[in-house]
Design an enzyme around this catalytic site. Structure first.
Site, PDB file in Angstrom:
ATOM      1  N   PRO A 263     -67.308   4.035 -51.126  1.00 42.29           N
ATOM      2  CA  PRO A 263     -67.746   4.214 -49.753  1.00 42.29           C
ATOM      3  C   PRO A 263     -69.157   4.794 -49.712  1.00 42.29           C
ATOM      4  O   PRO A 263     -69.359   5.968 -49.996  1.00 42.29           O
ATOM      5  CB  PRO A 263     -66.736   5.190 -49.129  1.00 42.29           C
ATOM      6  CG  PRO A 263     -65.678   5.384 -50.135  1.00 42.29           C
ATOM      7  CD  PRO A 263     -66.233   4.978 -51.459  1.00 42.29           C
ATOM      8  N   GLU A 264     -70.123   3.950 -49.413  1.00 44.54           N
ATOM      9  CA  GLU A 264     -71.475   4.414 -49.142  1.00 44.54           C
ATOM     10  C   GLU A 264     -71.610   4.426 -47.615  1.00 44.54           C
ATOM     11  O   GLU A 264     -70.623   4.255 -46.913  1.00 44.54           O
ATOM     12  CB  GLU A 264     -72.501   3.476 -49.803  1.00 44.54           C
ATOM     13  CG  GLU A 264     -72.260   3.337 -51.307  1.00 44.54           C
ATOM     14  CD  GLU A 264     -73.244   2.426 -52.014  1.00 44.54           C
ATOM     15  OE1 GLU A 264     -74.364   2.276 -51.513  1.00 44.54           O
ATOM     16  OE2 GLU A 264     -72.882   1.868 -53.048  1.00 44.54           O
TER      17      GLU A 264
END
Length: 278
Positions: free
Chosen positions: A2-3
């Site tokens: 998850p960026e």
DNA sequence: AAAGGTGTTTATCG
DNA sequence: TCGATAAACACCTT
């Protein structure tokens, strides 16, 4: 994984599903997930009776705004949220359950147990150290070229390490770092202080563009990422270099190579992204 | 089947 | 102060 684009997509899903919900109890199955100074016991007690008004985001952090608290949640590698009904079987790697007054449950799952929860008094959330130090959000209004150029000129680190640094610009992770460097035609090993004005502008614009397009696509699903509604992202099909080792560069056809830069797997086109002398 | 790779942040080292 | 490195974990691939 998850960026920023994935966290933003999760945030939107959470807002659709749980704004206005009231937390009646919390179960924590892995104590280290709750960061000091809050013990698990204090954490649970603080949250009972609180309403989830909205969920915000700063960089890769989610911020749940409650009555008296801002609950900060970082997903690190593989953190996920699900909203379930009480009878739903509990999946493996479920570490926190928020029991809601309407009978539903907000569940936090994390295979690697790297994710963290922090509670801040609602009016003191700006004082949280990681937020104070964090760089601008990667959008044109906040991410100013002049500031970025100053940061680059001050650092002898390789450019990839610099754009992964959350204190330079918020939200860029390994995938979008590689994609941005490719789009800007910059070698990931180029020392930051050898990057000229034109290249700095290309890179700043590329970061804004790549992150923006990835947010629109709901993020990238590489292995396991799913948003709160259980949906995969769509941006993985638009990736030019990340995970494309050996495939032809979409710009010049030269095979994409994978090397190690700043201890991270790094994908780039050696033909389009040549090292430039200072 | 043991070893290494996977990615983000914080702590610790020089 | 800066930059490099290890550690926090579990699972999958080699």
């Amino acid at each position: 994984m998850p960026e920023l684009p994935e966290v933003e997509t999760i945030r939107k899903g959470l807002n659709q599903l749980i704004t206005g919900a009231v937390i009646i109890d919390v179960a924590v199955f892995w104590d280290r997930m709750i960061t000091p100074p809050f013990s698990t016991g204090k954490f649970k007690k603080a949250l009972r009776g609180e309403t989830i008004h909205t969920v915000e985001r700063r960089g890769k952090y989610l911020i749940f705004l409650l009555d008296h608290w801002a609950m900060v949640s970082h997903l690190r590698m593989e953190g996920k949220y699900e909203v379930n009904h009480s009878g739903d079987p509990i999946q493996k790697h479920t570490h926190v359950i928020f029991y809601l007054a309407d009978g539903r449950q907000l569940r936090y799952l994390d295979v690697r147990k790297f994710g963290r929860f922090t509670l801040l008094p609602i009016d003191k959330r700006e004082e949280y150290e990681p937020f104070k130090k964090m760089g601008p959000e990667p959008v044109a209004d906040f991410f100013k070229l002049n500031e970025f150029r100053k940061d680059l000129s001050k650092s002898s680190r390789v450019i990839k390490a610099v754009i992964l640094d959350q204190n330079i610009v918020a939200g860029v992770g390994n995938i979008y770092a590689d994609e941005s460097l490719f789009q800007a035609k910059i070698n990931p090993l180029q020392p930051a202080n050898t990057i000229g004005p034109a290249a700095a502008k290309r890179l700043r614009d590329a970061i804004i563009d790549v992150i923006g397009r990835a947010v629109e696509a709901g993020g990238s699903t590489i292995r396991t990422y799913k948003n709160t509604l259980g949906e995969a992202g769509k941006f993985q099909v638009s990736l030019a270099v990340y995970g494309q080792t050996g495939k032809p560069c979409p710009r010049c056809g030269h095979p994409i190579e994978k090397i190690r830069v700043a201890q991270r797997g790094t994908h780039y086109c050696p033909h389009c992204q040549k090292m430039k002398k200072a």
